[in-house]
Design an enzyme around this catalytic site. Structure first.
Site, mmCIF file in Angstrom:
data_model
loop_
_atom_site.group_PDB
_atom_site.id
_atom_site.type_symbol
_atom_site.label_atom_id
_atom_site.label_comp_id
_atom_site.label_asym_id
_atom_site.label_seq_id
_atom_site.Cartn_x
_atom_site.Cartn_y
_atom_site.Cartn_z
ATOM 1 N N ASP A 106 0.849 -1.188 0.000
ATOM 2 C CA ASP A 106 0.000 0.000 0.000
ATOM 3 C C ASP A 106 0.886 1.240 0.000
ATOM 4 O O ASP A 106 1.750 1.386 0.866
ATOM 5 C CB ASP A 106 -0.910 -0.001 1.231
ATOM 6 C CG ASP A 106 -2.064 0.983 1.098
ATOM 7 O OD1 ASP A 106 -2.305 1.473 -0.021
ATOM 8 O OD2 ASP A 106 -2.725 1.256 2.114
ATOM 9 N N HIS B 238 -3.967 14.067 0.285
ATOM 10 C CA HIS B 238 -4.241 13.267 1.480
ATOM 11 C C HIS B 238 -3.075 13.344 2.464
ATOM 12 O O HIS B 238 -3.284 13.547 3.674
ATOM 13 C CB HIS B 238 -4.482 11.806 1.089
ATOM 14 C CG HIS B 238 -4.555 10.873 2.258
ATOM 15 N ND1 HIS B 238 -5.586 10.903 3.170
ATOM 16 C CD2 HIS B 238 -3.713 9.885 2.672
ATOM 17 C CE1 HIS B 238 -5.383 9.973 4.096
ATOM 18 N NE2 HIS B 238 -4.251 9.339 3.814
ATOM 19 N N GLU C 203 -10.820 3.873 3.585
ATOM 20 C CA GLU C 203 -9.891 4.643 2.757
ATOM 21 C C GLU C 203 -10.211 4.356 1.291
ATOM 22 O O GLU C 203 -10.168 3.199 0.866
ATOM 23 C CB GLU C 203 -8.434 4.292 3.067
ATOM 24 C CG GLU C 203 -7.977 4.783 4.430
ATOM 25 C CD GLU C 203 -6.491 4.593 4.673
ATOM 26 O OE1 GLU C 203 -5.954 5.220 5.606
ATOM 27 O OE2 GLU C 203 -5.856 3.804 3.931
ATOM 28 N N GLU D 291 -9.342 4.027 -2.290
ATOM 29 C CA GLU D 291 -8.102 3.825 -3.027
ATOM 30 C C GLU D 291 -8.387 3.148 -4.369
ATOM 31 O O GLU D 291 -9.467 2.598 -4.600
ATOM 32 C CB GLU D 291 -7.120 2.961 -2.219
ATOM 33 C CG GLU D 291 -6.778 3.527 -0.847
ATOM 34 C CD GLU D 291 -5.623 2.792 -0.192
ATOM 35 O OE1 GLU D 291 -4.805 2.184 -0.927
ATOM 36 O OE2 GLU D 291 -5.529 2.829 1.050
ATOM 37 N N ASP E 18 -9.333 0.242 1.947
ATOM 38 C CA ASP E 18 -8.348 -0.211 2.928
ATOM 39 C C ASP E 18 -8.870 0.175 4.313
ATOM 40 O O ASP E 18 -8.572 1.246 4.832
ATOM 41 C CB ASP E 18 -6.985 0.438 2.646
ATOM 42 C CG ASP E 18 -5.886 -0.150 3.506
ATOM 43 O OD1 ASP E 18 -6.009 -1.310 3.903
ATOM 44 O OD2 ASP E 18 -4.903 0.560 3.789
ATOM 45 N N ARG F 288 -8.332 3.657 13.353
ATOM 46 C CA ARG F 288 -7.505 4.843 13.614
ATOM 47 C C ARG F 288 -6.959 4.898 15.030
ATOM 48 O O ARG F 288 -5.817 5.344 15.241
ATOM 49 C CB ARG F 288 -8.316 6.109 13.324
ATOM 50 C CG ARG F 288 -8.786 6.249 11.879
ATOM 51 C CD ARG F 288 -7.637 6.272 10.902
ATOM 52 N NE ARG F 288 -8.103 6.528 9.540
ATOM 53 C CZ ARG F 288 -7.352 6.429 8.460
ATOM 54 N NH1 ARG F 288 -6.090 6.035 8.572
ATOM 55 N NH2 ARG F 288 -7.856 6.687 7.259
ATOM 56 N N GLN G 247 -4.227 2.429 15.259
ATOM 57 C CA GLN G 247 -3.110 2.934 14.454
ATOM 58 C C GLN G 247 -2.317 3.998 15.202
ATOM 59 O O GLN G 247 -1.082 4.017 15.159
ATOM 60 C CB GLN G 247 -3.649 3.505 13.142
ATOM 61 C CG GLN G 247 -2.579 4.005 12.183
ATOM 62 C CD GLN G 247 -3.167 4.519 10.872
ATOM 63 O OE1 GLN G 247 -4.389 4.485 10.667
ATOM 64 N NE2 GLN G 247 -2.331 4.981 9.982
ATOM 65 N N LYS H 51 -4.247 -2.093 10.185
ATOM 66 C CA LYS H 51 -4.491 -2.188 8.748
ATOM 67 C C LYS H 51 -4.594 -3.632 8.252
ATOM 68 O O LYS H 51 -5.000 -3.853 7.108
ATOM 69 C CB LYS H 51 -3.339 -1.511 7.990
ATOM 70 C CG LYS H 51 -3.225 -0.018 8.218
ATOM 71 C CD LYS H 51 -4.185 0.740 7.334
ATOM 72 C CE LYS H 51 -3.859 2.213 7.308
ATOM 73 N NZ LYS H 51 -4.688 2.942 6.346
ATOM 74 N N THR I 34 -9.050 -5.724 3.888
ATOM 75 C CA THR I 34 -8.964 -4.843 2.724
ATOM 76 C C THR I 34 -9.921 -5.402 1.682
ATOM 77 O O THR I 34 -9.839 -6.582 1.342
ATOM 78 C CB THR I 34 -7.533 -4.807 2.157
ATOM 79 O OG1 THR I 34 -6.635 -4.327 3.166
ATOM 80 C CG2 THR I 34 -7.451 -3.901 0.940
ATOM 81 N N GLU J 264 -10.356 12.477 7.451
ATOM 82 C CA GLU J 264 -10.296 13.818 6.871
ATOM 83 C C GLU J 264 -11.664 14.494 6.854
ATOM 84 O O GLU J 264 -11.775 15.686 7.156
ATOM 85 C CB GLU J 264 -9.762 13.733 5.443
ATOM 86 C CG GLU J 264 -8.325 13.225 5.348
ATOM 87 C CD GLU J 264 -7.955 12.854 3.936
ATOM 88 O OE1 GLU J 264 -7.432 13.725 3.213
ATOM 89 O OE2 GLU J 264 -8.200 11.691 3.539
#
Length: 684
Positions: A177, A184, A279, A281, A331, A335, A338, A351, A355, A470
């Protein structure tokens, strides 16, 4: 725009401009298979045209993919027009993954795609239509009416997308990844380090990335043609709705979370993630032969020559021809987990739990007509103060693709999904080719089926942000959904639906279908479960498990395995006739009947207390059903969630229990035993 003899809706993601590749099976199909080698339930290579999944294995068996013609691929035009002799479509397209097809050279991908376009092309549009509308390598494509005229083959190889079961497109050996959207990376940097230090010093010099877990990459099981709306579906690995359509599910993870958000010195606690995120992607699959130097060395005795497959760096021109195609990717991210774990080596368990990718791989050839500048315009040398990439990363064709992206959330309380953001693949500072080149710069071998992801793709405006981190700006603002619900991060029951598509005048729509998944509640760590109200309530109701049975009985061992899988402690009753002599009908004795009233049955019984009442269940299948329902929150799953698969398992079990192996459950077998005993007595 080229027209097909097959009806393709104008808003279909899968026009003739697309022709993606994927892996499907057809357990819900009413068509009888023509193939003598693959059953409907066997995954096989397919493409999607309009609202249909097309079985490439059957097309190959019918000879429609033979004698493929090589076309110009990139700058190599020396072999243009020659028949490809080293490609065997019957073998390649009978595989349960696309890996073998991906491992071919790009000219094979182009030739197969061109043949598929020709098979579905209406003859009236081929004479004047240049395939430059579809890729840059092919010249003019003429209609091939063999499939159009073969109605029997059409009925066998063409399946409605709603009846297909989707599988991972490839066996993914490695997954990486990247973190390549400048917008971002800047947003996240501002949140955690401030505007002045938003980008780390190395970010503009190389594509930053980390290695993920290929074992937790899952396919989006929803129909790629429509948005899934679910009503009252049960919890599990997949959610099944009418018509066989399924939505993938993702379990909220548990892990270590910083105890005091303001003071890491206070350590951590264990618990479910509270800040679960998506996420948005786009990822690509690597194709072509592995980039090896093919050194050959002799062993010390000089008797045998051995080939070593050491990797070598790829050039940018080589990398362009090693990108097979693209998928959407979610993904999923925890948080709060993380935040605690990512220093100093980056994300780990936050993570690696899930996925999700879309299941149709849109080829690099299909995206070529949509090539565009990135949002950065240029890399270095533009007067903006950005560094110029090192020589091996300088891309003379630097750019991206104009792929529209969107994310919607559908809460469990409604059938309406709310679009919460939109972005575009052009918001990429580092291109796919640059990512692949940098990945191989040290000599890392890149294999067909490897998956490389873009990282979260965000634009400049708030509605272009590609994650809840975000959109809620680290939880400081709310995202309002239709109906008034608000989100800062994802809640249990939320379905996240991602879509991607390209559109241009004169071309059919090129889309990815959808990448969707639903969030399921966390499962607490088993040793921590007594503190959880929902599990303690179950434990208080069903207690004091005791198992009776004969050591010779397969049913007894079935129940023992199920109890172990659910982590349920139980007691063997040593006073019960464990080693009953079945041939002497000991299972009908008064002693056994007091425990198992179902006489002349294999003597297996599960006893437990339910609110003070003693309950006994004597049939293994009934025991399995009870344990699965009463202890759904614990351990592994005993029965499939899919209704058809669940019914099939029970069907087979009933057949076995009716007498195939359980001799004492079949009166005719008992009669045969009595007759044999009488004959032995007469001999005496």
């Amino acid at each position: 725009m080229m027209q097909s003899w097959l009806e393709i809706p104008s808003d279909s993601d899968f026009s003739l401009a697309n022709v993606p590749f994927g892996i499907c099976s057809f357990p819900y199909s009413s068509s009888a298979p023509l193939s003598a080698t693959l059953s409907p339930c066997t995954p096989r290579c397919c493409t999607a045209i309009g609202n249909h999944a097309i079985d490439l294995h059957l097309l190959a068996e019918a000879g429609l993919l033979d004698d493929l013609v090589m076309t110009a691929s990139g700058s190599d035009e020396s072999c243009c027009g020659e028949i490809i002799n080293n490609f065997h479509p019957r073998i390649v397209f009978s595989q349960p993954t696309l890996n073998e097809f991906m491992s071919c050279e790009k000219y094979v991908w182009v030739a197969v795609r061109n043949r598929l376009i020709s098979l579905f092309l209406d003859s009236s549009s081929s004479s004047s239509s240049s395939s430059n509308d579809y890729n840059n390598y092919s010249g003019v494509i003429s209609a091939d009416n063999r499939l159009q005229q073969n109605l029997a083959l059409q009925s066998q190889c063409m399946h409605p997308l709603s009846t297909a079961l989707y599988h991972l497109p490839a066996s993914i050996g490695d997954y990486t990844d990247f973190y390549s959207s400048r917008e971002h990376a800047t947003n996240v940097g501002i949140m955690f380090r401030g505007r002045e230090n938003a980008l780390q010093p190395n970010w503009l010099h190389l594509p930053v990335g980390y290695h993920g877990r290929s074992s937790s990459v899952f396919p989006s099981l929803a129909s790629s043609a429509t948005t899934i709306v679910e009503n009252g579906c049960c919890e599990g690995e997949v959610t099944t709705i009418a018509g066989g359509n399924m939505m993938s599910t993702v379990r909220r993870p548990c892990g270590q979370i910083q105890l005091d958000p303001l003071d890491p010195a206070k350590g951590s606690i264990y618990g479910p993630c509270k800040l679960m995120d998506f996420e948005m992607e786009v990822a690509f699959f690597v194709g072509g032969p592995t980039n090896t130097d093919n050194e050959q060395q002799q062993d010390q005795q000089g008797e045998q020559e051995q080939q070593q497959h050491r990797g070598r760096p790829l050039t940018l021109s080589e990398a362009q021809d090693r990108i097979f195609g693209y998928v959407l990717m979610n993904d999923w991210s925890a948080r709060d987990i993380q935040k605690w774990e990512y220093v100093p080596l980056g994300p780990f368990t936050s993570k690696n739990f899930a996925t999700t990718i879309s299941t149709w791989v849109v080829t690099s050839m299909a995206l070529e007509p949509f090539r565009c500048e990135t949002s950065a315009g240029v890399q270095g040398g533009g007067g903006g103060g950005d560094p110029t990439p090192l020589e091996y990363l300088k891309d003379p064709n630097y750019g991206s693709f104009d792929v529209n992206l969107s994310v919607s959330i559908q809460p469990s309380s409604t059938s309406t999904a709310t679009q919460i953001c939109s972005s575009n693949l052009k918001h990429m500072y580092w291109s796919s080719a640059q990512q692949l080149v940098h990945h191989s710069v040290t000599g890392c071998p890149m294999n067909a089926g490897d998956l490389l992801a873009s990282g979260t793709i965000s634009g400049k405006e708030q509605h272009n942000f590609g994650s809840m981190l975000e959109l809620s700006w680290r939880g400081s603002r709310e995202v309002v959904l239709d109906g008034g619900e608000v989100r800062k991060f994802l809640k249990d029951g939320d379905a996240v639906i991602m879509k991607g598509w390209c559109q241009r005048d004169g071309l059919g729509r090129v889309g990815f279908g959808q990448c969707s998944g639903k969030v399921l509640p966390a499962i607490p760590f088993p040793y921590d479960s007594p503190n959880k109200k929902d599990e303690s309530a179950v434990k208080e109701r069903y207690t004091n498990f005791k198992l009776y049975g004969c050591g010779m009985s397969s049913c007894l061992w079935t129940v023992r395995i199920a109890l172990a899988a659910k982590g349920i402690p139980y007691e063997y009753d040593t006073h019960a006739p464990i080693n009953i002599n079945l041939d002497k009908k000991a299972q009908t004795s008064d002693e056994h009947s007091s425990t198992n009233t179902m006489q002349q049955q294999v003597p297996t019984a599960l006893e437990f207390t339910d609110g003070g009442n003693v309950v006994r269940i004597t049939q293994s299948l009934a025991v399995i059903e009870f344990l699965e329902t009463a202890f759904d929150h614990r351990g592994g799953r005993l029965l499939p969630l899919d209704p058809v698969a669940r019914a099939k398992v029970k069907e087979i079990t009933e057949v076995i229990n009716s007498g195939m192996t359980q001799r004492l459950q079949n009166s005719s077998v008992l009669g045969m035993i009595d007759e044999e005993r009488l004959r032995e007595v007469e001999k005496l």
